[in-house]
Design a protein around this motif. Structure first.
Motif, PDB file in Angstrom:
ATOM      1  N   GLN A 180     -79.336  96.079 -11.934  1.00 33.40           N
ATOM      2  CA  GLN A 180     -78.576  97.194 -12.278  1.00 33.40           C
ATOM      3  C   GLN A 180     -79.407  98.368 -12.880  1.00 33.40           C
ATOM      4  O   GLN A 180     -80.314  98.116 -13.684  1.00 33.40           O
ATOM      5  CB  GLN A 180     -77.489  96.763 -13.424  1.00 33.40           C
ATOM      6  CG  GLN A 180     -76.354  97.819 -13.860  1.00 33.40           C
ATOM      7  CD  GLN A 180     -75.550  97.309 -14.927  1.00 33.40           C
ATOM      8  OE1 GLN A 180     -75.195  96.075 -14.706  1.00 33.40           O
ATOM      9  NE2 GLN A 180     -75.010  97.863 -15.790  1.00 33.40           N
ATOM     10  N   ALA A 181     -78.827  99.548 -12.540  1.00 30.37           N
ATOM     11  CA  ALA A 181     -79.591 100.561 -13.062  1.00 30.37           C
ATOM     12  C   ALA A 181     -78.635 101.762 -13.686  1.00 30.37           C
ATOM     13  O   ALA A 181     -77.800 102.020 -12.924  1.00 30.37           O
ATOM     14  CB  ALA A 181     -80.579 101.295 -12.160  1.00 30.37           C
ATOM     15  N   ASP A 182     -78.768 102.231 -14.689  1.00 27.24           N
ATOM     16  CA  ASP A 182     -77.781 103.219 -15.371  1.00 27.24           C
ATOM     17  C   ASP A 182     -78.437 104.389 -15.936  1.00 27.24           C
ATOM     18  O   ASP A 182     -79.514 104.199 -16.494  1.00 27.24           O
ATOM     19  CB  ASP A 182     -76.804 102.463 -16.323  1.00 27.24           C
ATOM     20  CG  ASP A 182     -76.013 101.652 -15.708  1.00 27.24           C
ATOM     21  OD1 ASP A 182     -75.092 102.001 -14.713  1.00 27.24           O
ATOM     22  OD2 ASP A 182     -76.076 100.336 -16.161  1.00 27.24           O
ATOM     23  N   GLY A 234     -81.422 109.330 -27.605  1.00 25.99           N
ATOM     24  CA  GLY A 234     -82.670 109.006 -27.397  1.00 25.99           C
ATOM     25  C   GLY A 234     -82.843 108.045 -26.192  1.00 25.99           C
ATOM     26  O   GLY A 234     -83.980 107.812 -25.759  1.00 25.99           O
ATOM     27  N   VAL A 235     -81.606 107.647 -25.668  1.00 27.33           N
ATOM     28  CA  VAL A 235     -81.825 106.527 -24.452  1.00 27.33           C
ATOM     29  C   VAL A 235     -81.566 107.377 -23.267  1.00 27.33           C
ATOM     30  O   VAL A 235     -80.239 108.160 -23.231  1.00 27.33           O
ATOM     31  CB  VAL A 235     -80.672 105.484 -24.798  1.00 27.33           C
ATOM     32  CG1 VAL A 235     -80.887 104.527 -23.372  1.00 27.33           C
ATOM     33  CG2 VAL A 235     -81.241 104.499 -25.920  1.00 27.33           C
ATOM     34  N   ALA A 236     -82.357 107.688 -22.285  1.00 30.75           N
ATOM     35  CA  ALA A 236     -82.128 108.226 -21.103  1.00 30.75           C
ATOM     36  C   ALA A 236     -81.397 107.371 -19.893  1.00 30.75           C
ATOM     37  O   ALA A 236     -80.851 107.586 -18.965  1.00 30.75           O
ATOM     38  CB  ALA A 236     -83.379 108.562 -20.758  1.00 30.75           C
ATOM     39  N   GLY A 237     -81.571 105.860 -19.982  1.00 23.54           N
ATOM     40  CA  GLY A 237     -81.492 104.888 -19.098  1.00 23.54           C
ATOM     41  C   GLY A 237     -81.710 103.406 -19.381  1.00 23.54           C
ATOM     42  O   GLY A 237     -82.513 103.419 -20.076  1.00 23.54           O
ATOM     43  N   VAL A 238     -81.123 102.771 -18.606  1.00 24.81           N
ATOM     44  CA  VAL A 238     -81.466 101.204 -18.726  1.00 24.81           C
ATOM     45  C   VAL A 238     -81.492 100.805 -17.251  1.00 24.81           C
ATOM     46  O   VAL A 238     -80.498 100.962 -16.667  1.00 24.81           O
ATOM     47  CB  VAL A 238     -80.247 100.561 -19.550  1.00 24.81           C
ATOM     48  CG1 VAL A 238     -80.486  98.964 -19.531  1.00 24.81           C
ATOM     49  CG2 VAL A 238     -79.997 100.971 -20.891  1.00 24.81           C
TER      50      VAL A 238
END
Length: 181
Positions: free
Chosen positions: A48-50, A103-107
């Motif tokens: 998964q990519a978000d 501060g989170v751009a993606g997971v």
């Protein structure tokens, strides 16, 4: 010391075999002047990519955009039941909470799969003995703010991953980008 992630596309099997051959050729040519002891080597598939809305790019672009660093999480499923429930929690509650954190751009989440091999069989399959993903799951939290500050914000969320007992932490921590912007 450092973490490296190569993102590859189809045909994966051919690409991985060529990648392993290139690695051997570079080693034989002396292109690895400072030996590094690998702690985890293997081929994983993207599960998964978000992207966070604040990233203003697609999930596929997040790993390639300028960033401050990554928070790397390596886990292993336990023999106990509950992994399917854990993934459901991860996908519907946990990943969205990470993405909503400043501060989170993606997971991006990766997992060892039967297609590429989940254990010591993987290395010989692609021509490189050290590859053994050990049924690990790898999560990369892409950071676009101060690494220490963002780590302190996501740390409680990361610790919550192990509450159910469905997975065991092998490594969790921040890595700073060698390039700053």
């Amino acid at each position: 010391r450092h973490a490296v992630c190569y993102l590859m596309t189809e045909p994966l099997e051919d690409t991985l075999a060529a990648f392993a051959r290139l690695g051997r050729q570079l080693a034989e040519a002396g292109r690895y002047p400072e030996p590094a002891t690998p702690h985890l080597l293997g081929a994983y598939e993207v599960r998964q990519a978000d992207a966070a809305p604040s990233a203003r790019v697609s999930a596929a672009a997040v790993p390639f955009r300028a960033h401050r660093g990554n928070y790397l999480i390596v886990e292993r499923p336990t023999p106990a039941d509950g992994l399917a429930d854990w993934w459901r929690w991860h996908d519907t509650e946990h990943a969205p909470a990470l993405l909503a954190t400043d501060g989170v751009a993606g997971v991006t989440t990766f997992e060892a799969t039967a297609r590429l091999g989940t254990g010591a069989d993987q290395g010989p399959r692609f021509g490189t003995a050290p590859w053994d993903p050990g049924e690990s799951m790898v999560t990369v939290v892409h950071l676009d703010d101060d690494v220490d500050e963002t780590t302190s914000r996501i740390d409680p969320l990361v610790r919550a991953r192990w509450g159910s007992g469905a997975v065991i932490a092998r490594l969790a921590g921040p890595f700073r980008s060698p390039l700053t912007y």
